[in-house]
Every structure is written in C-alpha cells, then in structure tokens.
Design an enzyme around this catalytic site. Structure first.
Site: not given
Length: 235
Positions: A114, A207, A209
C-alpha cells in the site's frame, strides 16, 4: 533450516494505549509479522531512525517489507498538497525512503504494501494520485478484483484475477523510471508495480497480510532466502 531475516518498517505514534499504558510507541499490526513468519522468514521490526543509518541496517537483512500507513507527503514527489491528503509522517517518510534507496543499492529483495508501494514509486521519481473517490467507501479491507499483466513477475506468482483486501485513497499516478505496472483494478488503477531489472522488487496496493493468498509473500521470502547471508545470526 535457514530463515531469511526480514525487516518490516513500523508506524511511529505519539500516543498509543494498551492495558494500563499510554505513551509514544513504534507499532506494527501483527498480521505483517505473521505473513513473514508463515512464509518462512524471521521478522524484525524497523522503527523510524536516522536516514544515514539505513544502509547499515539493510546490510544486515535478507529482505525488506515497507508496511502500509499514512499518506506520503506530496512534497516528496513535487506536488502541492490536496486538502484531502492526510497529515505527513515526516520521520517515517524520511526513514522509509532511505531504507528503500539502500535496499535498491544493495540488491535486497523488497516488498512494498500500500503506502510501501507508493514510496517505491516515489523513490523512482514517480508521482501519486492524492485522492481516489470511493476507494474507501466500502469499508476497511473490502475486497475487489485485480488482474495481472502478462509477462510480469507478479503474473508468474499469481496468474489469474484475484480478489484482494484493500483500504486506500491514494495510488500511483506517473510510474517512476525503471518500474512497470504488473496488475490493475477494473477501473484501471495500478494495483501492483515491479522493477524491470533482475532484483526482486514488487509493490502491491492491497494488503496481502490481511488475506489468505500467500503467493506474493512466498515469492518474496523465496527471493530473500536465495540471498541469505551465512554470517547473520539466524542463518
């Protein structure tokens, strides 16, 4: 087993609260750490520090993740501030830009998430769109599809259109020198970038993650493991 050492940049907050404590803190959502660990890396947090130290820090790492966070200061890419751009994180901008530059100089595998992708673009002389209407309207980490560009590194990792978790209102405008777009959203927004050279450099606007698709993280850790230096304490 060799576990490559992966540095992850952190937030710097003037006031954070946990249990009975309230004080300044260097913070990192645990999802970043877990992403690195599950993919086979050893995670090290990198709080903002003096930019001249960046090269020495990177020299002790096998890979670098620049985490998401606040808007990049538009002064960093020669733009006037839009009223919708957030307050600058001056220390973090300076530190992460120095980390990225050092990683590029040393050939260290680099993953930008990001804000991290946006900073990679800025280091290469690119610019950012300061506000995209509606891109955060669906809530934090809402899913939307991204499509890879054939022939890119990202396409070799994720060859099909996938739904990704996203939360942003800024994006890449003009690509920096030496970079190419490697994925797009349906509206044409650049969703992934990568370097054109041999070094493993990938930035994603979403994202990873926060999702269950570990292919980008696995590719990154694989590249870091290939360059793991035996003198480090984990190797």
């Amino acid at each position: 087993m060799i576990r490559p050492v992966i540095g992850i940049s952190t937030y710097l907050e003037t006031s954070a609260s946990w249990r009975e404590w309230e004080m300044p803190a260097a913070l990192l959502p645990l999802h970043y750490v877990r992403m690195v660990q599950v993919a086979g890396g050893a995670a090290v947090m990198l709080p903002p520090d003096e930019p001249p130290l960046a090269e020495a820090v990177i020299a002790g790492l096998d890979g670098l993740v620049i985490a998401g966070g606040p808007d990049v200061a538009p002064e960093r890419y020669g733009a006037e501030r839009d009223l919708r751009t957030g307050t600058a994180a001056v220390e973090r901008d300076a530190w992460e830009l120095a980390l990225i530059a050092a990683a590029l100089d040393l050939g260290t595998p680099l993953l930008g998430v990001c804000r991290g992708m946006q900073l990679i673009n800025v280091v290469h002389g690119g610019t950012l769109v300061q506000h995209l209407d509606g891109h955060q309207a669906d809530g934090m980490f809402a899913k939307h599809p991204v499509t890879p560009v054939e022939g890119t590194l990202y396409h070799s990792l994720v060859p099909e259109t996938t739904a990704v978790a996203t939360y942003h209102h800024q994006a890449v405008a003009r690509l920096g020198a030496g970079l190419q777009a490697s994925a797009h959203a349906n509206d044409g927004t650049i969703e992934a970038i990568e370097g054109r050279g041999a070094q493993w450099v990938v930035g994603v606007q979403w994202h990873p993650e926060m999702g269950t698709d570990r292919r980008v993280a696995a590719g990154f850790i694989g590249a870091a493991a290939a360059s793991c230096r035996p003198q480090q304490f984990v190797c």
